[in-house]
Design a protein around this motif. Structure first.
Motif, mmCIF file in Angstrom:
data_model
loop_
_atom_site.group_PDB
_atom_site.id
_atom_site.type_symbol
_atom_site.label_atom_id
_atom_site.label_comp_id
_atom_site.label_asym_id
_atom_site.label_seq_id
_atom_site.Cartn_x
_atom_site.Cartn_y
_atom_site.Cartn_z
ATOM 1 N N THR A 71 0.855 -1.191 0.000
ATOM 2 C CA THR A 71 0.000 0.000 0.000
ATOM 3 C C THR A 71 0.888 1.237 0.000
ATOM 4 O O THR A 71 1.828 1.334 0.780
ATOM 5 C CB THR A 71 -0.904 0.016 1.244
ATOM 6 N N ASN A 111 -4.462 4.119 -5.556
ATOM 7 C CA ASN A 111 -5.321 3.006 -5.954
ATOM 8 C C ASN A 111 -4.474 1.742 -6.107
ATOM 9 O O ASN A 111 -3.473 1.750 -6.821
ATOM 10 C CB ASN A 111 -6.006 3.340 -7.275
ATOM 11 N N TYR A 132 -9.298 7.634 -3.972
ATOM 12 C CA TYR A 132 -9.424 6.205 -3.683
ATOM 13 C C TYR A 132 -9.640 6.067 -2.187
ATOM 14 O O TYR A 132 -8.928 6.707 -1.400
ATOM 15 C CB TYR A 132 -8.175 5.429 -4.105
ATOM 16 N N PRO A 133 -10.617 5.276 -1.739
ATOM 17 C CA PRO A 133 -11.575 4.542 -2.576
ATOM 18 C C PRO A 133 -12.552 5.466 -3.293
ATOM 19 O O PRO A 133 -12.740 6.612 -2.894
ATOM 20 C CB PRO A 133 -12.286 3.649 -1.566
ATOM 21 N N VAL A 134 -13.176 4.919 -4.341
ATOM 22 C CA VAL A 134 -14.084 5.729 -5.143
ATOM 23 C C VAL A 134 -15.327 6.099 -4.344
ATOM 24 O O VAL A 134 -15.856 7.205 -4.466
ATOM 25 C CB VAL A 134 -14.469 4.971 -6.437
ATOM 26 N N ASN A 135 -15.780 5.182 -3.496
ATOM 27 C CA ASN A 135 -16.957 5.442 -2.667
ATOM 28 C C ASN A 135 -16.544 5.552 -1.200
ATOM 29 O O ASN A 135 -15.565 4.936 -0.761
ATOM 30 C CB ASN A 135 -17.986 4.324 -2.823
ATOM 31 N N ASP A 136 -17.293 6.344 -0.457
ATOM 32 C CA ASP A 136 -16.994 6.479 0.963
ATOM 33 C C ASP A 136 -17.585 5.305 1.746
ATOM 34 O O ASP A 136 -18.131 4.350 1.168
ATOM 35 C CB ASP A 136 -17.507 7.812 1.500
ATOM 36 N N SER A 142 -16.999 9.315 -3.312
ATOM 37 C CA SER A 142 -16.089 10.012 -2.399
ATOM 38 C C SER A 142 -15.874 11.451 -2.844
ATOM 39 O O SER A 142 -15.758 11.747 -4.026
ATOM 40 C CB SER A 142 -14.752 9.283 -2.346
ATOM 41 N N ASP A 168 -3.263 -1.775 4.117
ATOM 42 C CA ASP A 168 -3.889 -0.467 4.354
ATOM 43 C C ASP A 168 -4.574 -0.403 5.713
ATOM 44 O O ASP A 168 -5.313 0.545 5.995
ATOM 45 C CB ASP A 168 -4.886 -0.142 3.245
#
Length: 418
Positions: A71, A111, A132-136, A142, A168
């Motif tokens: 990571t 990412n 990143y991440p694309v969504n929360d 995000s 991570d």
């Protein structure tokens, strides 16, 4: 149980406990993070691909084990921090915080799809160009750093720790390697003064724009593909002066600047190919300088010519100077291939280097016919001011050069009664 038995039982219990501790082992302290060398330590922002390399040692013989995907995080350091300051474990991704137009905090995770393990000591990754991440955590898009790693407010540069972890996880991950990356604004060019140079070089020019800030990464530049020397960047990073090198004449040439924040060409001066901004072309003018620049009529003199592009020329050594080879003529006014070729030829040309040649001018010889370069018996070369002219193609026909390759009104040669 008597006291002796109790003592023996206690000793036995201690022994068992010791065996258990020995079997499980006390938690080992993590090996110190390795210093990572980056293929690029500065750049304009997200999207750049970087190779990170570490050197294994006896404590950490396999920094990036096979089958793992490290990571990589970018953790904000500051504007002048001298070293990386990675946290012991991966941080929670957080927005870039701005105060008084300056970044003060922020953490971005690369990412995982943009991180590749190359070997036990080398990884390749991209500077974050999107969140990143694309969504929360709630599954919504995000809003953390939607543009990735970018400069905020009025900053021209900022420093980030590049932190490599084995996962991570924000509590159990281990720091493997550290480096620093400096984010810098993309350079632009607003003007070049003057936007030309004689072919022989040596012209001091000033390039105005933005993003030329003097940092650990030097600003370099070329004009028409030739390196500029003596580059001196102004303290505010908005201009630099430099000296041109020698180059054959040409128009519409680019000045290309390599700055901490990337590369910019004067043919796309705003550094945005999607906009239609007017280019700022650079030119090298046909120009030579000569030593000496005068001689007495009826004498013979060796002339040292300084210019550019001489190595590519093939000089015609024939007695009659009419041909497709290169020539050095003594011309009255401007050279015209089919009508004003010159009154004399500087012969015995020796090219010393691409920027210098020497030749011999015989002012005691009969004058040449300017129309066809034929000898005019009994006609002496008259006193007066001429222009020493170097041409790449001395032919007079359709294939002949209509214009000289290198010409300069400043390269005046005077024939006088000295």
């Amino acid at each position: 149980m008597n006291r002796s038995s109790s003592s023996r039982a206690g000793l036995a219990l201690i022994g068992v406990t010791s065996l258990v501790l020995a079997a499980t082992g006390a938690p080992a302290s993590a090996a110190p993070a390795l210093t990572m060398t980056l293929s690029s330590t500065t750049g304009p922002g997200g999207g750049a691909t970087i190779v990170g390399s570490v050197t294994a040692n006896s404590v950490t013989p396999v920094p990036f084990p096979a089958g793992t995907n490290p990571t990589v995080q970018f953790q904000y350091v500051g504007t002048t921090a001298a070293s990386s300051a990675c946290s012991a474990s991966a941080k929670v991704v957080s927005p870039i915080v701005v105060s008084n137009l300056l970044t003060t905090a922020g953490t971005l995770t690369v990412n995982p799809a943009a991180v590749k393990r190359i070997s036990t000591t080398k990884i390749v990754f991209q500077v974050p160009s999107s969140p990143y991440p694309v969504n929360d955590a709630n599954g919504n898009p995000s809003t953390v750093n939607p543009n990735g790693l970018v400069l905020m407010g009025g900053q021209t540069s900022s420093r980030w720790s590049v932190c490599v972890y084995d996962s991570d996880n924000v509590t159990t991950s281990t720091l493997l390697a550290t480096a620093t990356y400096t984010l810098a604004i993309k350079p632009t060019i607003t003007s070049i003064l003057p936007a030309s140079s004689p072919a022989g070089g040596g012209q001091t020019i000033t390039v105005n724009g933005t993003g030329f800030a003097a940092t650990s990464v030097a600003t370099t530049a070329t004009a028409g593909g030739v390196a500029l020397t003596n580059v001196k960047v102004a303290a505010n990073g908005n201009s630099f002066t430099a000296t041109t090198g020698p180059r054959a004449a040409g128009d519409g040439l680019p000045v290309v600047v390599n700055a901490p924040g990337g590369t910019v060409s004067s043919l796309d001066p705003d550094n945005n190919s999607q906009t239609n901004d007017p280019p700022i072309p650079f030119s090298y003018t046909n120009g030579i300088s000569i030593t000496p620049n005068q001689a007495a009529a009826g004498t013979q003199v060796t002339i040292d010519v300084i210019g550019a592009g001489f190595s590519s020329l093939t000089f015609d050594a024939g007695a009659a100077p009419i041909g497709s080879g290169a020539h050095v003529f003594l011309v009255k006014d401007a050279y015209v291939a089919n009508s004003n070729r010159g009154v004399a030829e500087c012969t015995g040309v020796s090219v010393i280097r691409d920027t210098e040649l020497i030749c011999t001018l015989d002012l005691a010889a009969d004058q040449l016919n300017p129309a066809n370069s034929a000898t005019m018996p009994g006609v002496a070369i008259a006193e007066g001011a001429y222009v020493l002219t170097v041409v790449a193609d001395g032919g007079t026909g359709a294939g002949g050069s209509a214009n000289p390759t290198i010409v300069s009104s400043g390269a005046t040669f005077t024939v006088g009664p000295y």
